[in-house]
Write a protein that holds these residues in place. Structure first.
Motif, PDB file in Angstrom:
ATOM      1  N   GLY A 191     101.949   8.786 -46.614  1.00 32.82           N
ATOM      2  CA  GLY A 191     101.386   9.759 -45.694  1.00 32.82           C
ATOM      3  C   GLY A 191      99.926  10.036 -46.008  1.00 32.82           C
ATOM      4  N   LYS A 192      99.317  10.902 -45.192  1.00 35.86           N
ATOM      5  CA  LYS A 192      97.926  11.298 -45.390  1.00 35.86           C
ATOM      6  C   LYS A 192      97.861  12.531 -46.280  1.00 35.86           C
ATOM      7  CE  LYS A 192      97.303  12.070 -41.068  1.00 35.86           C
ATOM      8  NZ  LYS A 192      96.696  12.442 -39.774  1.00 35.86           N
ATOM      9  N   PRO A 193      96.867  12.599 -47.156  1.00 39.36           N
ATOM     10  CA  PRO A 193      96.652  13.868 -47.866  1.00 39.36           C
ATOM     11  C   PRO A 193      96.351  14.980 -46.854  1.00 39.36           C
ATOM     12  CG  PRO A 193      95.402  12.083 -48.889  1.00 39.36           C
ATOM     13  CD  PRO A 193      95.947  11.545 -47.592  1.00 39.36           C
ATOM     14  N   TYR A 216      97.135   0.933 -41.863  1.00 37.77           N
ATOM     15  CA  TYR A 216      95.787   1.280 -41.402  1.00 37.77           C
ATOM     16  C   TYR A 216      94.749   0.883 -42.447  1.00 37.77           C
ATOM     17  CZ  TYR A 216      97.904   3.781 -37.535  1.00 37.77           C
ATOM     18  OH  TYR A 216      98.612   4.093 -36.393  1.00 37.77           O
ATOM     19  N   GLY A 217      94.923  -0.289 -43.018  1.00 34.23           N
ATOM     20  CA  GLY A 217      93.996  -0.764 -44.039  1.00 34.23           C
ATOM     21  C   GLY A 217      92.612  -1.087 -43.524  1.00 34.23           C
ATOM     22  N   HIS A 412     100.595   7.937 -41.230  1.00 42.14           N
ATOM     23  CA  HIS A 412     100.231   6.952 -42.248  1.00 42.14           C
ATOM     24  C   HIS A 412      98.867   7.258 -42.851  1.00 42.14           C
ATOM     25  CE1 HIS A 412     103.312   3.731 -41.718  1.00 42.14           C
ATOM     26  NE2 HIS A 412     103.425   4.263 -40.523  1.00 42.14           N
ATOM     27  N   ALA A 413      98.700   6.904 -44.105  1.00 43.13           N
ATOM     28  CA  ALA A 413      97.406   7.011 -44.769  1.00 43.13           C
ATOM     29  C   ALA A 413      96.389   6.096 -44.084  1.00 43.13           C
ATOM     30  CB  ALA A 413      97.540   6.627 -46.238  1.00 43.13           C
ATOM     31  N   GLY A 414      95.150   6.559 -43.989  1.00 44.25           N
ATOM     32  CA  GLY A 414      94.060   5.730 -43.503  1.00 44.25           C
ATOM     33  C   GLY A 414      93.476   4.900 -44.631  1.00 44.25           C
ATOM     34  N   GLN A 415      92.453   4.116 -44.302  1.00 43.04           N
ATOM     35  CA  GLN A 415      91.903   3.187 -45.289  1.00 43.04           C
ATOM     36  C   GLN A 415      91.438   3.882 -46.570  1.00 43.04           C
ATOM     37  OE1 GLN A 415      87.790   1.344 -45.210  1.00 43.04           O
ATOM     38  NE2 GLN A 415      88.961  -0.385 -44.417  1.00 43.04           N
ATOM     39  N   LEU A 444      91.616  -4.514 -46.155  1.00 45.10           N
ATOM     40  CA  LEU A 444      91.975  -3.648 -47.273  1.00 45.10           C
ATOM     41  C   LEU A 444      91.893  -4.402 -48.602  1.00 45.10           C
ATOM     42  CD1 LEU A 444      92.914  -0.872 -48.207  1.00 45.10           C
ATOM     43  CD2 LEU A 444      95.277  -1.629 -47.863  1.00 45.10           C
ATOM     44  N   ALA A 445      92.336  -5.654 -48.621  1.00 47.04           N
ATOM     45  CA  ALA A 445      92.269  -6.454 -49.855  1.00 47.04           C
ATOM     46  C   ALA A 445      90.830  -6.575 -50.340  1.00 47.04           C
ATOM     47  CB  ALA A 445      92.869  -7.834 -49.615  1.00 47.04           C
TER      48      ALA A 445
END
Length: 470
Positions: A191-193, A216-217, A412-415, A444-445
């Protein structure tokens, strides 16, 4: 040597299924999800598990969403009789989601068999039954966050709060392999902070292998403050125009978040005099589960509720009406102005929202607000893309309602959230990206390498693609 094989959610965002194999400690399945969207929805009758079910020692479920859990009834039907470890809140949500999924599956099969009968073909049998769904729930072993438990032959399992939906978990598995202590951390869906109602995702610090989602990488989310401000303005404009508002919403997580935000606007005197209807039996049941587990939600938000009430979240929005029966739903049609209608399905592929479209989408005084991602090929996506006409129930309807989209409600968490989470590990653990499209994974990688000097693996999309836990 311990290895983990990827049977789903590898270079795509659905069908989560990963198998940890160790000669010394046994075989543990992480998630058992179904494919959804893009015309790839799993047909249980045709689904083949690419591993030996009899060899499984345990299943660990990160959370209740069907792309992580939807194939559990089939797994049980085909012989798995062992434990399914998850949180108690996940078990409660799982029962609702699997029952709903079975209902849709059985109805689809019934319609298909009618067509087969007309063609003189033999009817198809159910690949699993409602009895199998109930058996899944019986096999669930609920665990508390932060408590270590020995599972299988030698694994120590600890679940941590992932902050994604109620009960969602980061999975930590520790074990000894060839005399060396090893730890695998599987993020599940992060999740998102500062996400409303959800606690911030737990930050593990030790791991040899980190298996992390990357949905959402390649992008960030709009801030929630900006999103709520936009929602407030859209609703005020709709009130001034004298129409109704329709909000297609997912039953788990998104609906409860909306109720909370609308409750805050009401408490602040910013909601005008709307009547608000939750017209989704499934979302109503899920909201009851959130009320039941309010004590594990983020206390910075729940402190504004009366948690001693039977329904603290529902009571936080006093002008909310739960439309349980079809008669309740149809009664909403008599309201000409001043109604906010939250209904499923989230992508408008079914559910009661389409019946509200039939009554209102042709009226320019009305507003349609999308609060979630709309996949290609769905009615919701067609509307977001500006369709002037849509077809429902065998008829064509002109689209004249105002269409609005809100981009900050993702669970979802963002990048940057993903980067910060993976940077919280000590040393340089091996990182494997899962649950993401190839472009998002690649971006993201590269970001992880730039910021943390950690090399990242992206499993190829091949059944049984594997990596070692070293």
């Amino acid at each position: 040597m311990a290895v983990i094989q990827h049977f789903g959610a590898a270079q795509e965002v659905t069908g989560s299924c990963h198998l940890l194999c160790s000669e010394a400690n046994g075989r543990v399945l992480l998630d058992c999800g179904m494919y959804q969207g893009h015309g790839k929805d799993d047909d249980p009758a045709e689904h083949e598990f690419p591993f030996d079910i009899a060899s499984l020692n345990a299943v660990v479920l990160s959370h209740a969403h069907l792309d992580h859990s939807g194939m559990l009834p089939l797994l049980v039907r085909r012989g798995y009789a062992g434990p399914i470890f998850c949180t108690a809140a996940t078990r409660d949500l799982l029962e609702i989601l699997l029952e709903d999924s079975f209902g849709l599956y059985s109805k689809d099969l019934e319609r298909d068999n009618l067509r087969r009968k007309r063609r003189g073909e033999k009817p198809l049998k159910l690949a699993y039954t409602e009895k199998d769904v109930k058996q899944v729930i019986r096999q669930c072993h609920p665990l508390d966050y932060g408590s270590a438990h020995k599972i299988a032959h030698g694994y120590m399992l600890t679940l941590h709060d992932a902050g994604h939906i109620l009960g969602s978990s980061i999975v930590q598995l520790s074990f000894v392999e060839q005399g060396q202590h090893k730890t695998l951390v599987f993020s599940g869906d992060l999740g998102k902070p500062n996400a409303v109602l959800m606690n911030d995702p737990y930050q593990p610090t030790q791991a040899d292998l980190v298996m992390m989602e990357s949905t959402y990488g390649d992008r960030e989310h709009r801030s929630i403050d900006d999103t709520v401000e936009q929602l407030e303005q859209i609703l005020h404009d709709a009130w001034q125009r004298g129409g109704n508002v329709m909000i297609p919403s997912f039953a788990v997580g998104r609906t409860q978040e909306l109720i909370y935000h609308l409750g805050c606007l009401h408490q602040q005197g910013k909601l005008d005099d709307w009547q608000i209807f939750l017209d989704s039996p499934m979302a109503i049941r899920v909201t009851d589960i959130y009320d039941r587990w309010v004590d594990i939600l983020d206390k910075t938000e729940t402190r504004y509720m009366n948690v001693n009430h039977l329904h603290p979240l529902e009571d936080f929005l006093p002008n909310l009406f739960m439309a349980v029966t079809p008669e309740d739903s149809m009664a909403i049609n008599r309201i000409r102005r001043g109604a906010i209608i939250i209904a499923g399905s989230g992508m408008c592929t079914g559910g009661r929202i389409k019946h509200h479209f039939k009554q209102r989408i042709w009226n320019p005084h009305n507003t349609l607000i999308f609060v979630g991602y709309q996949a290609r090929g769905t009615l919701g996506r067609a509307l977001v893309d500006g369709a002037k006409f849509i077809k429902m129930f065998g008829e064509q309807y002109m689209v004249k309602a105002r269409i609005e989209t809100l981009g900050g409600f993702s669970a979802h968490a963002g990048q940057s959230d993903l980067l910060n989470w993976v940077k919280g590990f000590n040393g340089e653990p091996k990182v494997v990206l899962v649950h993401g499209e190839p472009d998002a994974m690649q971006v993201l990688a590269e970001k992880i390498w730039q910021h943390s000097n950690i090399r990242v693996t992206q499993p190829p999309w091949a059944i049984g693609a594997c990596c070692s836990v070293r």
